[in-house]
Design a protein around this motif. Structure first.
Motif, PDB file in Angstrom:
ATOM      1  N   GLY A  72      44.514  38.767  18.563  1.00 27.94           N
ATOM      2  CA  GLY A  72      43.377  39.663  18.637  1.00 27.94           C
ATOM      3  C   GLY A  72      42.024  39.006  18.806  1.00 27.94           C
ATOM      4  N   GLY A  73      42.010  37.727  19.139  1.00 32.69           N
ATOM      5  CA  GLY A  73      40.736  37.047  19.332  1.00 32.69           C
ATOM      6  C   GLY A  73      40.121  37.330  20.689  1.00 32.69           C
ATOM      7  N   LYS A  74      39.038  36.632  20.976  1.00 35.80           N
ATOM      8  CA  LYS A  74      38.363  36.775  22.264  1.00 35.80           C
ATOM      9  C   LYS A  74      38.415  35.456  23.009  1.00 35.80           C
ATOM     10  CE  LYS A  74      35.119  40.356  20.718  1.00 35.80           C
ATOM     11  NZ  LYS A  74      33.685  40.740  20.577  1.00 35.80           N
ATOM     12  N   LEU A  75      38.453  35.543  24.337  1.00 33.40           N
ATOM     13  CA  LEU A  75      38.487  34.347  25.163  1.00 33.40           C
ATOM     14  C   LEU A  75      37.504  34.523  26.313  1.00 33.40           C
ATOM     15  CD1 LEU A  75      40.195  31.675  25.124  1.00 33.40           C
ATOM     16  CD2 LEU A  75      41.471  32.649  27.036  1.00 33.40           C
ATOM     17  N   ASP A  76      36.647  33.540  26.508  1.00 29.23           N
ATOM     18  CA  ASP A  76      35.602  33.582  27.532  1.00 29.23           C
ATOM     19  C   ASP A  76      35.980  32.623  28.664  1.00 29.23           C
ATOM     20  OD1 ASP A  76      33.271  33.611  29.004  1.00 29.23           O
ATOM     21  OD2 ASP A  76      31.943  33.316  27.285  1.00 29.23           O
ATOM     22  N   VAL A  77      36.339  33.162  29.818  1.00 27.86           N
ATOM     23  CA  VAL A  77      36.824  32.365  30.945  1.00 27.86           C
ATOM     24  C   VAL A  77      35.847  32.460  32.111  1.00 27.86           C
ATOM     25  CG1 VAL A  77      38.739  31.975  32.549  1.00 27.86           C
ATOM     26  CG2 VAL A  77      39.200  32.850  30.238  1.00 27.86           C
ATOM     27  N   VAL A  78      35.417  31.319  32.632  1.00 26.57           N
ATOM     28  CA  VAL A  78      34.534  31.273  33.801  1.00 26.57           C
ATOM     29  C   VAL A  78      35.236  30.480  34.901  1.00 26.57           C
ATOM     30  CG1 VAL A  78      32.314  30.537  34.725  1.00 26.57           C
ATOM     31  CG2 VAL A  78      32.455  31.448  32.401  1.00 26.57           C
ATOM     32  N   VAL A  79      35.348  31.103  36.079  1.00 26.57           N
ATOM     33  CA  VAL A  79      36.086  30.498  37.185  1.00 26.57           C
ATOM     34  C   VAL A  79      35.212  30.416  38.434  1.00 26.57           C
ATOM     35  CG1 VAL A  79      38.054  30.812  38.739  1.00 26.57           C
ATOM     36  CG2 VAL A  79      38.305  31.297  36.310  1.00 26.57           C
ATOM     37  N   PHE A  80      35.254  29.277  39.094  1.00 27.12           N
ATOM     38  CA  PHE A  80      34.561  29.152  40.379  1.00 27.12           C
ATOM     39  C   PHE A  80      35.269  30.038  41.397  1.00 27.12           C
ATOM     40  CE2 PHE A  80      34.386  27.289  44.622  1.00 27.12           C
ATOM     41  CZ  PHE A  80      33.021  27.351  44.847  1.00 27.12           C
ATOM     42  N   LYS A  81      34.524  30.968  41.958  1.00 27.85           N
ATOM     43  CA  LYS A  81      35.094  31.911  42.919  1.00 27.85           C
ATOM     44  C   LYS A  81      34.803  31.419  44.326  1.00 27.85           C
ATOM     45  CE  LYS A  81      35.444  36.865  43.887  1.00 27.85           C
ATOM     46  NZ  LYS A  81      34.921  38.208  43.519  1.00 27.85           N
ATOM     47  N   GLY A  82      35.626  30.489  44.767  1.00 31.92           N
ATOM     48  CA  GLY A  82      35.451  29.888  46.081  1.00 31.92           C
ATOM     49  C   GLY A  82      36.645  30.134  46.968  1.00 31.92           C
ATOM     50  N   GLY A  83      37.161  29.048  47.527  1.00 32.54           N
ATOM     51  CA  GLY A  83      38.250  29.178  48.481  1.00 32.54           C
ATOM     52  C   GLY A  83      39.515  29.785  47.919  1.00 32.54           C
ATOM     53  N   TYR A  84      39.714  29.675  46.616  1.00 29.46           N
ATOM     54  CA  TYR A  84      40.909  30.229  46.007  1.00 29.46           C
ATOM     55  C   TYR A  84      40.676  31.612  45.430  1.00 29.46           C
ATOM     56  CZ  TYR A  84      42.066  25.301  46.242  1.00 29.46           C
ATOM     57  OH  TYR A  84      42.268  24.015  46.682  1.00 29.46           O
ATOM     58  N   GLY A  85      39.434  32.096  45.507  1.00 26.97           N
ATOM     59  CA  GLY A  85      39.127  33.381  44.898  1.00 26.97           C
ATOM     60  C   GLY A  85      39.256  33.281  43.384  1.00 26.97           C
ATOM     61  N   ASP A  86      39.421  34.437  42.727  1.00 23.60           N
ATOM     62  CA  ASP A  86      39.633  34.410  41.280  1.00 23.60           C
ATOM     63  C   ASP A  86      40.689  35.412  40.829  1.00 23.60           C
ATOM     64  OD1 ASP A  86      38.160  36.701  41.746  1.00 23.60           O
ATOM     65  OD2 ASP A  86      36.780  36.401  40.066  1.00 23.60           O
ATOM     66  N   ASP A  87      41.428  35.956  41.782  1.00 23.38           N
ATOM     67  CA  ASP A  87      42.493  36.895  41.416  1.00 23.38           C
ATOM     68  C   ASP A  87      43.557  36.221  40.557  1.00 23.38           C
ATOM     69  OD1 ASP A  87      41.268  38.963  42.728  1.00 23.38           O
ATOM     70  OD2 ASP A  87      42.537  38.866  44.519  1.00 23.38           O
ATOM     71  N   TYR A  88      43.817  34.946  40.835  1.00 21.90           N
ATOM     72  CA  TYR A  88      44.829  34.230  40.056  1.00 21.90           C
ATOM     73  C   TYR A  88      44.418  34.166  38.586  1.00 21.90           C
ATOM     74  CZ  TYR A  88      41.709  30.177  40.054  1.00 21.90           C
ATOM     75  OH  TYR A  88      40.641  29.341  39.876  1.00 21.90           O
ATOM     76  N   ALA A  89      43.128  33.933  38.332  1.00 22.43           N
ATOM     77  CA  ALA A  89      42.654  33.838  36.953  1.00 22.43           C
ATOM     78  C   ALA A  89      42.743  35.185  36.243  1.00 22.43           C
ATOM     79  CB  ALA A  89      41.220  33.317  36.925  1.00 22.43           C
ATOM     80  N   LYS A  90      42.477  36.256  36.973  1.00 21.25           N
ATOM     81  CA  LYS A  90      42.602  37.589  36.381  1.00 21.25           C
ATOM     82  C   LYS A  90      44.051  37.864  35.986  1.00 21.25           C
ATOM     83  CE  LYS A  90      38.688  39.502  38.960  1.00 21.25           C
ATOM     84  NZ  LYS A  90      38.269  40.453  40.020  1.00 21.25           N
ATOM     85  N   ALA A  91      44.974  37.400  36.830  1.00 21.62           N
ATOM     86  CA  ALA A  91      46.395  37.570  36.509  1.00 21.62           C
ATOM     87  C   ALA A  91      46.768  36.748  35.277  1.00 21.62           C
ATOM     88  CB  ALA A  91      47.255  37.159  37.709  1.00 21.62           C
TER      89      ALA A  91
END
Length: 485
Positions: A72-91
């Motif tokens: 139940g904790g929180k996690l703060d994720v920041v991803v460079f949205k470049g050539g790979y996009g960021d859909d993988y990180a959302k998954a």
């Protein structure tokens, strides 16, 4: 980089961009030893081991929860949205939240420094960051300021897929090297990248061109292309990181691994006095002198230049293997994107098949992350077959996990061609470490290349400026901590 993670300093997107490799599941027979592969915040304190706050939010540990992630904790994720996009990180985040009951805050951005430097300065950084792109916060700067967690605990944790193995033992050998700072792995370069030249299989077939294995054959195609109103070589002019792909590949192939190591080790003759460097820069300048560059390429961004290449306005372009995913929307369906190694100069010590290959897209865990257990477990999960396969499906690239893609996953033509090139290269792979070790030096060399490609300086002056950048880096006492044998 497109994703450059790697990419670095002046590139938008790998060094970042500053991705591919061996997987038996993809038909590769063996994993090379990769023995040749051997980062601006302030106020982080002087504890470069990065263990500040490591017990924050830590719950009970177990074999399946080695870091003590609390439900139940929180996690703060920041991803460079470049050539790979960021859909993988959302998954990934969806998978993590489902398993741990966490609530993940997701940020996909190209403004890494702008958004995160104030947070590092204020002592409230995210939990995990894909620190890539043109606005990457340099890893060496973060490390010197004590802002990075030593990732040894993650790498020594049991693998999710095989708890009998440590995480580090499930990775392609050598892929941790680019994340080294002062002898510690403080960044996980997650994507297996290859760098070189790219072309359209359709265009080559229409023009009757064969893949050039020598520099003379490469120039001949450029000449023929020019005669038909097509540029020979395109490069991402506003980001000279990309033309340095060609320059540095030529140096390594001409002079062998010793020439590459001389640059990484800040040798006083890394450039001035190096026959390999002289031959490489002369070869690149010949393209400029003969007018084989795609018109206008020196003034274009990476995506502008790559899109014109997708429009058949150039025969070749330099890039890393994030290119296909970055250009998905601009690439014609029948373009047939292909990767090839840098062509050989006369007297090369490495064969044509040799390629620059290694890990890119550095993921870091800030030392002052609010949820260190969650961040460490998240990174451990990245190195599971489930999450590695998710990445391959969402970003059209492979990861540093050996056999990291589940059976039956189909790859696009460009990605498949990098797999084929990696198989052909075998152990003949190499990779530079200086962009992560010495970011100021990297930028200085890129600036010199920008001047060269615009014909404002000659090859001898390029060599002089590149050597001056090496010599300046060598004067920094911190450089003594970095060395490759």
């Amino acid at each position: 980089m497109g994703s450059t993670s790697a990419e670095n300093s002046s590139a938008e997107g790998v060094g970042r961009r500053d991705l591919i490799k061996r997987s038996a599941a993809l038909g590769l027979i063996s994993v090379p030893t990769m023995s040749f592969l051997s980062a601006c915040a302030s106020g982080g304190g002087d504890d470069s081991s990065g263990d500040k706050g490591k017990d924050k939010g830590k719950g009970k540990t177990s074999k399946t929860n080695p870091f003590g992630v609390e439900k139940g904790g929180k996690l703060d994720v920041v991803v460079f949205k470049g050539g790979y996009g960021d859909d993988y990180a959302k998954a990934w985040e969806a998978s993590f939240d489902k398993k741990w009951g966490t609530t993940s805050a997701h940020t996909g951005t190209q403004e890494i420094t702008g958004k995160l430097q104030p947070r590092f300065n204020g002592g409230n950084p995210p939990d995990i960051v894909d620190d890539s792109g043109a606005q990457q916060i340099k890893l060496d700067v973060l490390f010197k300021n004590g802002n990075l967690l030593d990732l040894a605990a993650v790498l020594d944790a049991p693998s999710i897929d095989d708890p009998a193995k440590k995480v580090r033992d499930t990775l392609i050998p050598g892929t941790l090297d680019p994340g080294l700072q002062g002898g510690k792995v403080v960044a996980l370069n997650y994507i297996y990248t290859v760098w070189g030249l790219w072309y359209s299989g359709k265009l080559f077939k229409e023009k009757g061109w064969e893949v050039p294995k020598t520099w003379d054959d490469f120039l001949a195609i450029c000449k023929d292309a020019k005669s038909q109103g097509i540029g020979g070589l395109a490069h991402q002019g506003k980001y000279p990181y990309y033309i340095n792909v060609a320059i540095m590949d030529l140096i390594a192939k001409q002079g062998g691994l010793d020439a590459m190591k001389a640059i990484d080790n800040l040798d006083p003759k890394a450039f001035v006095g190096s026959d390999a460097a002289a031959a490489a820069i002369d070869a690149i300048y010949e393209v400029v002198e003969k007018g084989y560059l795609m018109p206008g390429t020196n003034a274009l961004t990476h995506t502008e230049s790559q899109t014109r290449w997708n429009q058949y306005k150039a025969a070749f372009i330099t890039c890393g293997s994030w290119l296909e995913n970055e250009q998905l929307k601009q690439t014609p369906t029948d373009f047939d994107m292909k990767f090839m190694p840098m062509p050989s100069l006369s007297g090369d010590k490495l064969p044509f098949e040799a390629i620059r290959a290694g890990s890119g897209e550095p993921f870091i865990i800030p030392a002052k992350a609010g949820n260190l257990p969650g961040a460490q477990e998240f990174m451990r999960s990245m190195l599971s077959k489930e999450w590695s396969t998710l990445f391959a499906q969402k970003a059209n690239s492979l990861t540093i996990l050996k056999d990291g893609v589940s059976d039956g996953v189909q790859l696009r033509p460009g990605t498949q061609s990098t797999v084929d090139a990696s198989k052909a290269a075998g152990d003949n792979t190499f990779n530079y470490l200086y962009p992560n070790w010495y970011s100021e030096m990297d930028v200085s060399i890129q600036n010199a290349s920008n001047e060269l490609m615009s014909k404002r300086i000659q090859p001898k002056e390029w060599l002089k400026r590149a050597q001056a950048a090496v010599d300046k880096a060598a004067k920094d006492p911190a450089s003594k901590k970095n060395h490759r044998d």
